[in-house]
Design a protein around this motif. Structure first.
Motif, mmCIF file in Angstrom:
data_model
loop_
_atom_site.group_PDB
_atom_site.id
_atom_site.type_symbol
_atom_site.label_atom_id
_atom_site.label_comp_id
_atom_site.label_asym_id
_atom_site.label_seq_id
_atom_site.Cartn_x
_atom_site.Cartn_y
_atom_site.Cartn_z
ATOM 1 N N ALA A 30 5.497 -27.107 -1.430
ATOM 2 C CA ALA A 30 6.830 -27.417 -1.839
ATOM 3 C C ALA A 30 7.605 -28.886 -1.310
ATOM 4 N N GLY A 31 8.484 -29.547 -2.135
ATOM 5 C CA GLY A 31 9.301 -30.330 -2.020
ATOM 6 C C GLY A 31 10.414 -29.952 -2.551
ATOM 7 N N ALA A 32 11.150 -30.734 -2.577
ATOM 8 C CA ALA A 32 12.679 -31.085 -2.991
ATOM 9 C C ALA A 32 12.432 -30.196 -4.737
ATOM 10 N N GLY A 33 13.389 -30.113 -5.047
ATOM 11 C CA GLY A 33 13.557 -28.735 -6.644
ATOM 12 C C GLY A 33 12.896 -27.844 -6.194
ATOM 13 N N ASP A 34 11.771 -27.154 -5.845
ATOM 14 C CA ASP A 34 10.915 -26.587 -5.634
ATOM 15 C C ASP A 34 11.762 -24.846 -5.043
ATOM 16 N N GLU A 35 11.092 -24.445 -5.394
ATOM 17 C CA GLU A 35 11.382 -22.507 -5.036
ATOM 18 C C GLU A 35 10.493 -21.581 -4.452
ATOM 19 N N VAL A 36 11.033 -21.118 -3.296
ATOM 20 C CA VAL A 36 10.161 -20.326 -2.111
ATOM 21 C C VAL A 36 10.595 -18.920 -2.412
ATOM 22 N N ILE A 37 10.300 -17.696 -2.382
ATOM 23 C CA ILE A 37 11.192 -16.586 -2.859
ATOM 24 C C ILE A 37 11.209 -15.914 -1.095
ATOM 25 N N ILE A 57 14.654 -29.721 3.393
ATOM 26 C CA ILE A 57 13.838 -30.454 2.423
ATOM 27 C C ILE A 57 13.996 -30.390 0.723
ATOM 28 N N GLY A 58 15.419 -29.624 0.494
ATOM 29 C CA GLY A 58 15.782 -30.158 -0.576
ATOM 30 C C GLY A 58 14.955 -29.147 -1.549
ATOM 31 N N ALA A 59 13.986 -27.570 -0.837
ATOM 32 C CA ALA A 59 13.917 -26.936 -1.564
ATOM 33 C C ALA A 59 14.881 -25.682 -1.747
ATOM 34 N N GLU A 119 9.003 -21.457 -13.162
ATOM 35 C CA GLU A 119 8.700 -22.739 -12.913
ATOM 36 C C GLU A 119 8.110 -23.448 -11.628
ATOM 37 N N ARG A 120 9.367 -23.177 -11.019
ATOM 38 C CA ARG A 120 9.423 -23.690 -10.390
ATOM 39 C C ARG A 120 9.125 -22.434 -8.360
ATOM 40 N N THR A 121 8.783 -21.794 -8.846
ATOM 41 C CA THR A 121 8.064 -20.968 -8.060
ATOM 42 C C THR A 121 6.908 -21.226 -6.614
ATOM 43 N N ARG A 122 6.888 -21.347 -5.602
ATOM 44 C CA ARG A 122 5.520 -22.076 -5.344
ATOM 45 C C ARG A 122 5.388 -20.677 -4.582
ATOM 46 N N ALA A 123 6.155 -20.418 -4.122
ATOM 47 C CA ALA A 123 5.591 -19.217 -2.716
ATOM 48 C C ALA A 123 6.283 -17.795 -1.912
ATOM 49 N N ILE A 124 5.970 -17.078 -2.067
ATOM 50 C CA ILE A 124 6.400 -15.985 -1.659
ATOM 51 C C ILE A 124 6.624 -16.248 0.271
ATOM 52 N N ALA A 125 7.014 -16.114 0.619
ATOM 53 C CA ALA A 125 7.141 -15.813 1.732
ATOM 54 C C ALA A 125 7.106 -14.758 3.056
ATOM 55 N N LEU A 126 6.679 -13.778 3.787
ATOM 56 C CA LEU A 126 6.813 -12.555 4.168
ATOM 57 C C LEU A 126 7.321 -12.498 5.456
ATOM 58 N N VAL A 127 7.582 -11.529 6.612
ATOM 59 C CA VAL A 127 7.551 -11.958 7.849
ATOM 60 C C VAL A 127 7.429 -10.474 8.424
ATOM 61 N N THR A 128 6.144 -9.752 9.000
ATOM 62 C CA THR A 128 5.866 -8.327 9.176
ATOM 63 C C THR A 128 5.067 -8.349 10.531
#
Length: 393
Positions: free
Chosen positions: A116-123, A139-141, A165-174
């Motif tokens: 991902a870069g600027a303008g992209d989304e991460v959940i 980084i502007g995400a 359409e801008r979503t690139r990833a989902i980040a979880l912590v467990t």
């Protein structure tokens, strides 16, 4: 001349640990009520002697311990991670799937930079790990918050409703930082299904996996078809082996993604710390019993905290507890940051407010605090809970 600052960096959250530490300035703690620090989620003791001896020997006798090494890490450490993770997760992981990094934070930054870069989304589920949010800001995400329920577990259906359409990833912590929640294997599989269906990447930070209270593999993601194309596993050697100052982490994903991440690592640190890697390898090979003892101790601390709540805590409630953390809901008509600062003055307790782990205006964050018991023994946990119970703003 006007001082010019990158607006994205300037807008990022200041270091929460440093902010909380500033609350101690000018406060005198009574001799009969010394400070109990429940803010720092890292061991304060040095690595075990066997580890230090191996590192000292390398320092004195191994020329390559002082030189630039492979950008993706030492071959022997990558191979040992692949071997042990294959056994632990009952899957096939190759050394070429593994990269060593300068701590797990760099692992996350490198992984995101490949995605991902600027303008992209991460959940990110909220409450989130603040350094993950900070890097996306820098980084502007966009970090898209995914509120969790009373059990602190994220809902895959709610996550899918946030995909654009801008979503690139989902980040979880467990096990989770900050809540301590241990994500069920079926929940992680459901998120993997979502990512496969929507063309996303699933990042799972398992920094605290060595302290998971469950037995057996914590998930089956490494055994699922096509996992290398959509799954990134992150790990830290800092907690299990007390290597915090040596900065050693790991990433497991496809060699094709590691090729791209290598560019990031080469630019930022060139290679992981050689002495730290030697220590991490020694730990993996010889310190399984030590790590098992650390796990048992942390589970005992968690149980001591839960026992205090079983006896009644004057309106406080446990939202989640596990690994290094407990996430607590307070009963008072005040915000969590004001509460945390008053606890320093009135009860000699330092902990972090929920607002450090959520976007501005999050109502639940104002009701919650994080307790980290990495450096507080069972007696300290009992005393801390007694002080929380006695607190009356």
């Amino acid at each position: 001349m006007t001082l010019r600052i990158n607006p994205a960096l300037e807008a990022a959250l200041a270091s929460p640990i440093m902010t909380a530490g500033s609350w101690l300035q000018g406060v005198d703690f009574p001799a009969d009520r010394p400070l109990i620090n429940l803010a720092q989620a890292a061991p304060s003791e040095p690595p075990p002697l066997r580890l230090r001896e191996a590192m000292a020997k390398a320092l004195l006798t191994q020329t390559d311990a002082h030189l630039y090494g492979a950008v993706l890490g030492r071959d022997d450490l990558r191979a040992e991670v692949a071997r042990q993770w294959s056994e632990a997760y009952e899957a096939e992981i190759a050394p070429d799937d593994v990269s060593v990094t300068t701590g797990c934070n760099q692992a996350f930054c490198a992984a995101i930079s490949s995605l991902a870069g600027a303008g992209d989304e991460v959940i990110l589920p909220t409450p989130w790990y603040f350094n993950h949010k900070m890097w996306l800001d820098m980084i502007g995400a966009t970090a898209v918050p995914l509120p969790t329920g009373e059990d602190c577990l994220p809902d895959p259906a709610a996550a899918e409703a946030l995909v654009t359409e801008r979503t690139r990833a989902i980040a979880l912590v467990t096990p989770n930082n900050p809540t301590g929640a241990e994500y069920p294997a079926a929940l992680l599989s459901a998120f993997d299904d979502l990512c496969a269906r929507r063309g996303l990447t699933l990042i799972v930070d398992e920094t605290y996996r060595d302290f998971d209270s469950r037995s057996g593999p914590p998930h089956t993601l490494f055994a699922r078809e096509g996992w290398r194309d959509r799954f990134i596993h992150l790990y830290s050697f800092s907690k299990a082996y007390r290597l915090t100052g040596h900065r050693v982490g790991a990433v497991i994903t496809s060699p094709a993604r590691l090729f791209q991440m290598e560019k990031f690592i080469d630019t930022v640190t060139i290679c992981p710390n050689q002495i730290g890697q030697i220590g991490a390898l020694e730990g993996l090979k010889t310190l399984s019993q030590f790590v098992a003892g650390e796990r048992a101790e942390l589970i005992a601390r968690r149980d001591a905290l839960k026992a205090a709540f079983d006896e009644g805590m004057n309106g406080w409630r446990i939202c989640g507890a596990g690994a290094y953390f407990a996430y607590l809901e307070h009963p008072f008509d005040m915000g969590s940051e004001a509460l945390a600062q008053q606890l320093v003055r009135d009860q000699s307790l330092l902990l972090l407010p929920g607002t450090f782990f959520a976007p501005p205006g999050d109502a639940q964050a104002e009701r919650t605090v994080r307790v980290a018991y990495a450096n507080v023994g069972i007696d300290g946990i009992r005393e801390a809970m007694a002080r929380l119970k006695a607190f009356a703003p």
